[in-house]
Design an enzyme around this catalytic site. Structure first.
Site, PDB file in Angstrom:
ATOM      1  N   GLY A   4       2.807   4.590  -3.997  1.00 58.93           N
ATOM      2  CA  GLY A   4       2.900   5.908  -3.589  1.00 58.93           C
ATOM      3  C   GLY A   4       4.329   6.312  -4.348  1.00 58.93           C
TER       4      GLY A   4
ATOM      5  N   HIS B 146      -7.850   6.657  -0.209  1.00 57.89           N
ATOM      6  CA  HIS B 146      -6.441   6.131  -0.604  1.00 57.89           C
ATOM      7  C   HIS B 146      -6.228   4.844   0.268  1.00 57.89           C
ATOM      8  CE1 HIS B 146      -2.409   5.650  -0.997  1.00 57.89           C
ATOM      9  NE2 HIS B 146      -1.958   6.044   0.170  1.00 57.89           N
TER      10      HIS B 146
ATOM     11  N   HIS C  71       0.819  -0.985   0.196  1.00 56.43           N
ATOM     12  CA  HIS C  71       0.077  -0.009   0.071  1.00 56.43           C
ATOM     13  C   HIS C  71       0.855   1.262  -0.154  1.00 56.43           C
ATOM     14  CE1 HIS C  71      -2.423   3.229   2.210  1.00 56.43           C
ATOM     15  NE2 HIS C  71      -3.299   2.843   1.084  1.00 56.43           N
ATOM     16  N   SER C  72       0.547   2.231  -0.977  1.00 62.03           N
ATOM     17  CA  SER C  72       1.122   3.525  -0.979  1.00 62.03           C
ATOM     18  C   SER C  72       2.657   3.781  -0.994  1.00 62.03           C
ATOM     19  CB  SER C  72       0.701   4.088   0.675  1.00 62.03           C
ATOM     20  OG  SER C  72       0.933   5.751   0.182  1.00 62.03           O
ATOM     21  N   ILE C  73       3.330   4.175  -0.221  1.00 66.20           N
ATOM     22  CA  ILE C  73       5.145   4.101  -0.427  1.00 66.20           C
ATOM     23  C   ILE C  73       5.413   2.816   0.222  1.00 66.20           C
ATOM     24  CG2 ILE C  73       5.448   4.714   2.085  1.00 66.20           C
ATOM     25  CD1 ILE C  73       7.094   6.113  -1.314  1.00 66.20           C
TER      26      ILE C  73
END
Length: 385
Positions: free
Chosen positions: A244, A362, A217-219
């Protein structure tokens, strides 16, 4: 025979339990039932190294790994490894802030062996390395509201008005929001040293458990990409929930305006070396430019110019990104896909709205329709085993 008095006591006790407020952190009360799937849990620390100090040898750069095994048994051919995003830790996969079944439990229900990783320097992944891991804040309530839980209130991009799936108001003072905000913890600003430790320990983990599907997820999408470069034979596929690591730039606080952008990831989508062809020894050998009209609904992207260098190792692993219809990422996730495809990676983009899953921000995997998102992940794995 049970007396009427005992029956009355039992009835009153049952009514008292039913009346318990299990919203947010209140679910810690004994009378609140868990929604999580029955499983066995083990934990391990992978990697690390001894470093001599004044007090003796300290252990640096070990990675915390939690192993979850469904009580009914594993029936999937490959494990799933979960990589959390910035500002939080691996606990984000275990529960939702409104106490519904967590994402890890959905995967356990499908019969996967599940591993949860804490990034080095974060949460249970913290080590004795106090010199290299310079820490910064994880998130403020304001950043969380604007970028994650209530982007529709700020209206920084038109798609934000479609956000409907966060459980609760999404603002400070709501018990669900407060429970979520409490999960944010400091993270390191030294992403270079973190990447080096995560890629070393990550390949060690995969060598122990075998080829696995990596869900990020994300970064957190940084780390599966690096493992695809370093040990692609051990990565069955990369599934990225709102990655991310936008090429060559970062959106500070998940902002969508040009003011919120900073230079980042000099190797394209990473801060540290990855293999390109034609080969390069320094990230300065990559040339790129900003392309596309920049609007709040559709951001411009950095793409390579001149000699197009291919990510030959990363291209050996199947890659997919999943994006919510109301997330800030819907305005710039195309940058990730376009950059990877230009670099020779057959990257796939699943817009959740195209699957009939709408209204997500997000943190979609924590939102009300998270079971449907887990279903998309499961279906992609089954199609790519």
């Amino acid at each position: 025979m049970i007396s009427s008095t005992l029956l009355s006591v039992a009835t009153l006790a049952g009514a008292a339990l039913a009346a318990v407020d299990c919203t947010g952190v209140n679910a810690i009360a004994p009378g609140c039932a868990s929604q999580e799937s029955l499983h066995y849990r083990d934990f391990f620390y992978i990697g690390g190294r001894y470093v001599a100090g004044a007090a003796g040898n300290l252990t640096y750069d070990q990675v915390y790994v939690e192993k979850l095994t469904p009580a009914s048994g594993v029936n999937q051919s490959h494990p799933v490894v979960l990589y959390h995003g910035g500002g939080t830790s691996g606990v984000t996969w275990l529960n939702t802030p409104d106490n519904r079944k967590g994402f890890a439990s959905h995967l356990l229900d499908y019969g996967y062996q599940v591993y949860i990783v804490d990034q080095t320097s974060v949460g249970r992944g913290s080590s004795e390395n106090l010199n290299d891991y310079v820490m910064r804040i994880g998130s403020t309530a304001e950043i969380t509201e604007k970028g994650f839980t209530a982007p529709e209130l700020t209206n920084a991009y038109p798609q934000s008005q479609e956000h409907t799936q966060w459980p609760g108001t999404g603002v400070r003072g709501d018990p669900i929001f407060d429970a979520f905000e409490s999960t944010f913890i400091p993270l390191t600003s030294n992403l270079t040293v973190q990447e080096l430790s995560m890629r070393s320990a990550g390949c060690q983990l995969l060598s122990l458990i075998g080829p696995s599907f990596l869900v990020s997820h994300s970064i957190g999408a940084l780390h599966p990409l690096l493992l695809s470069n370093d040990c692609p034979q051990l990565v069955a596929g990369n599934i990225n929930l709102e990655p991310g690591n936008i090429p060559f730039q970062s959106y500070v606080g998940n902002a969508t305006s040009s003011v919120g952008r900073t230079s980042a990831r000099p190797w394209g989508m990473t801060n540290t070396y990855v293999t390109y062809e034609p080969a390069i020894s320094s990230s300065s050998e990559l040339t790129y430019e900003l392309v596309g009209d920049d609007t709040p609904a559709n951001r411009s992207c950095y793409m390579q110019t001149g000699t197009i260098h291919k990510l030959t190792e990363i291209a050996k692993v199947k890659y997919v990104a999943l994006t919510g219809s109301a997330s800030p990422h819907i305005t710039y996730e195309h940058c990730v896909i376009d950059f990877l495809q230009q670099a020779g990676v057959a990257a796939e983009w699943i817009k959740l709205a195209d699957k009939g899953i709408t209204g997500n921000g997000h943190f979609g995997y924590l939102e009300k329709n998270s079971p449907q998102i887990a279903g998309v992940v499961h279906d992609w794995i089954q199609a790519n085993c």
